[in-house]
Design a protein around this motif. Structure first.
Motif, PDB file in Angstrom:
ATOM      1  N   PHE A  88      40.603  20.792  27.112  1.00  0.00           N
ATOM      2  CA  PHE A  88      41.641  21.596  26.463  1.00  0.00           C
ATOM      3  C   PHE A  88      43.058  21.079  26.735  1.00  0.00           C
ATOM      4  CE2 PHE A  88      38.119  24.623  26.453  1.00  0.00           C
ATOM      5  CZ  PHE A  88      38.199  25.114  25.154  1.00  0.00           C
ATOM      6  N   HIS A  89      43.198  20.024  27.541  1.00  0.00           N
ATOM      7  CA  HIS A  89      44.518  19.497  27.908  1.00  0.00           C
ATOM      8  C   HIS A  89      45.406  20.612  28.452  1.00  0.00           C
ATOM      9  CE1 HIS A  89      43.426  15.744  25.938  1.00  0.00           C
ATOM     10  NE2 HIS A  89      43.006  16.466  24.932  1.00  0.00           N
ATOM     11  N   SER A  90      44.831  21.419  29.320  1.00  0.00           N
ATOM     12  CA  SER A  90      45.522  22.571  29.881  1.00  0.00           C
ATOM     13  C   SER A  90      46.289  22.158  31.140  1.00  0.00           C
ATOM     14  CB  SER A  90      44.496  23.664  30.201  1.00  0.00           C
ATOM     15  OG  SER A  90      45.124  24.787  30.749  1.00  0.00           O
ATOM     16  N   ALA A  91      47.598  22.041  31.008  1.00  0.00           N
ATOM     17  CA  ALA A  91      48.434  21.466  32.068  1.00  0.00           C
ATOM     18  C   ALA A  91      48.327  22.237  33.382  1.00  0.00           C
ATOM     19  CB  ALA A  91      49.889  21.403  31.613  1.00  0.00           C
ATOM     20  N   TYR A  92      48.498  23.567  33.346  1.00  0.00           N
ATOM     21  CA  TYR A  92      48.475  24.330  34.594  1.00  0.00           C
ATOM     22  C   TYR A  92      47.082  24.292  35.220  1.00  0.00           C
ATOM     23  CZ  TYR A  92      49.116  27.884  38.128  1.00  0.00           C
ATOM     24  OH  TYR A  92      49.164  28.540  39.337  1.00  0.00           O
ATOM     25  N   GLU A  93      46.043  24.414  34.413  1.00  0.00           N
ATOM     26  CA  GLU A  93      44.688  24.381  34.951  1.00  0.00           C
ATOM     27  C   GLU A  93      44.419  23.043  35.640  1.00  0.00           C
ATOM     28  OE1 GLU A  93      41.651  26.086  32.514  1.00  0.00           O
ATOM     29  OE2 GLU A  93      40.139  24.772  33.353  1.00  0.00           O
ATOM     30  N   LEU A  94      44.822  21.958  35.003  1.00  0.00           N
ATOM     31  CA  LEU A  94      44.625  20.638  35.617  1.00  0.00           C
ATOM     32  C   LEU A  94      45.480  20.485  36.878  1.00  0.00           C
ATOM     33  CD1 LEU A  94      44.340  18.416  32.446  1.00  0.00           C
ATOM     34  CD2 LEU A  94      42.516  18.994  34.079  1.00  0.00           C
ATOM     35  N   TYR A  95      46.716  20.929  36.828  1.00  0.00           N
ATOM     36  CA  TYR A  95      47.579  20.886  38.014  1.00  0.00           C
ATOM     37  C   TYR A  95      46.885  21.571  39.192  1.00  0.00           C
ATOM     38  CZ  TYR A  95      50.619  23.550  41.106  1.00  0.00           C
ATOM     39  OH  TYR A  95      51.138  24.187  42.211  1.00  0.00           O
ATOM     40  N   ALA A  96      46.448  22.814  38.983  1.00  0.00           N
ATOM     41  CA  ALA A  96      45.864  23.603  40.069  1.00  0.00           C
ATOM     42  C   ALA A  96      44.541  23.020  40.550  1.00  0.00           C
ATOM     43  CB  ALA A  96      45.677  25.048  39.611  1.00  0.00           C
ATOM     44  N   HIS A  97      43.674  22.661  39.607  1.00  0.00           N
ATOM     45  CA  HIS A  97      42.322  22.285  40.008  1.00  0.00           C
ATOM     46  C   HIS A  97      42.186  20.828  40.428  1.00  0.00           C
ATOM     47  CE1 HIS A  97      40.349  26.088  39.831  1.00  0.00           C
ATOM     48  NE2 HIS A  97      41.215  26.381  38.874  1.00  0.00           N
ATOM     49  N   VAL A  98      43.156  19.988  40.115  1.00  0.00           N
ATOM     50  CA  VAL A  98      43.184  18.658  40.738  1.00  0.00           C
ATOM     51  C   VAL A  98      43.418  18.846  42.236  1.00  0.00           C
ATOM     52  CG1 VAL A  98      44.592  16.567  40.982  1.00  0.00           C
ATOM     53  CG2 VAL A  98      43.773  17.270  38.723  1.00  0.00           C
ATOM     54  N   LEU A  99      44.335  19.716  42.591  1.00  0.00           N
ATOM     55  CA  LEU A  99      44.621  19.977  44.005  1.00  0.00           C
ATOM     56  C   LEU A  99      43.417  20.605  44.707  1.00  0.00           C
ATOM     57  CD1 LEU A  99      48.290  21.281  43.664  1.00  0.00           C
ATOM     58  CD2 LEU A  99      47.537  19.056  44.532  1.00  0.00           C
ATOM     59  N   VAL A 100      42.775  21.566  44.053  1.00  0.00           N
ATOM     60  CA  VAL A 100      41.604  22.219  44.649  1.00  0.00           C
ATOM     61  C   VAL A 100      40.453  21.226  44.775  1.00  0.00           C
ATOM     62  CG1 VAL A 100      39.895  24.068  44.357  1.00  0.00           C
ATOM     63  CG2 VAL A 100      42.300  24.504  43.827  1.00  0.00           C
ATOM     64  N   ALA A 101      40.267  20.384  43.762  1.00  0.00           N
ATOM     65  CA  ALA A 101      39.202  19.383  43.799  1.00  0.00           C
ATOM     66  C   ALA A 101      39.427  18.388  44.941  1.00  0.00           C
ATOM     67  CB  ALA A 101      39.108  18.653  42.456  1.00  0.00           C
ATOM     68  N   GLU A 102      40.664  17.974  45.128  1.00  0.00           N
ATOM     69  CA  GLU A 102      40.974  17.073  46.244  1.00  0.00           C
ATOM     70  C   GLU A 102      40.634  17.746  47.571  1.00  0.00           C
ATOM     71  OE1 GLU A 102      45.125  16.237  45.591  1.00  0.00           O
ATOM     72  OE2 GLU A 102      44.696  14.519  44.292  1.00  0.00           O
ATOM     73  N   ALA A 103      41.026  19.010  47.709  1.00  0.00           N
ATOM     74  CA  ALA A 103      40.754  19.749  48.947  1.00  0.00           C
ATOM     75  C   ALA A 103      39.255  19.968  49.165  1.00  0.00           C
ATOM     76  CB  ALA A 103      41.487  21.092  48.934  1.00  0.00           C
TER      77      ALA A 103
END
Length: 191
Positions: A88-103
């Motif tokens: 969906f090219h969802s900027a906020y979702e990608l912002y948040a879940h890239v960080l969560v995925a890294e963690a």
């Protein structure tokens, strides 16, 4: 952004109840990314949910249901969420879940490959199942039987159902974020 941030002092009684519940949920379960600004306003999908609490409250209940005692491992959940956010090219979702995925332990290259719309070669068998389920569902097709059976084998019937609902939820979240043009936090834009 199409909706102004709602400050806690400006909330109606119904909005205030939802705000309090969401803020408590954010503080206890949504860590690693900005979801509350310095003024106490909720950002990301929580702001539209407050604006239209008639729809936001039931959506929040689904978020809580899928967050309470999940059976899927965190990296598996994040693979499905990233596939959905990338579709969906969802900027906020990608912002948040890239960080969560890294963690949660996913490698930076793995995350980057998923965000680019491709399946990484280094996924575990469970992560492959999550990727394939989410990828098939966000494409708008019927989930192939083979992929469904792969998910049931990997997670059991309840885990496969959790994966399907999770993909549906984050599709909804992505559409809400995109519909209201919700940006990443300003502090992240300055980086």
């Amino acid at each position: 952004m199409r909706l102004p941030l709602l400050l806690p002092s400006d909330l109606s009684p119904d909005q205030r109840d939802l705000y309090d519940d969401m803020r408590n949920g954010i503080q206890s379960g949504f860590k690693g990314f900005e979801a509350i600004n310095d003024d106490g306003a909720l950002i990301g999908p929580w702001n539209p949910w407050l604006h239209f609490s008639r729809f936001g409250a039931p959506t929040w209940e689904l978020v809580k249901a899928l967050s309470a005692s999940p059976t899927l491992p965190k990296p598996v959940r994040e693979v499905a969420i990233l596939v959905t956010g990338a579709h969906f090219h969802s900027a906020y979702e990608l912002y948040a879940h890239v960080l969560v995925a890294e963690a949660s332990g996913l490698a930076e290259e793995t995350i980057a490959t998923i965000v680019a719309g491709q399946r990484p070669v280094d996924l575990t068998s469970q992560q492959v199942a999550a990727y394939d389920v989410a990828s098939a569902l966000v494409s708008g097709r019927l989930l192939p039987d083979l992929v469904y059976r792969q998910a049931v084998k990997a997670f059991g019937a309840d885990g496969a159902a959790e994966l399907i609902y999770l993909t549906g939820l984050y599709s909804l979240v992505s559409v809400i974020l995109n519909g209201f043009d919700v940006p990443v936090p300003e502090s992240r834009n300055a980086l």
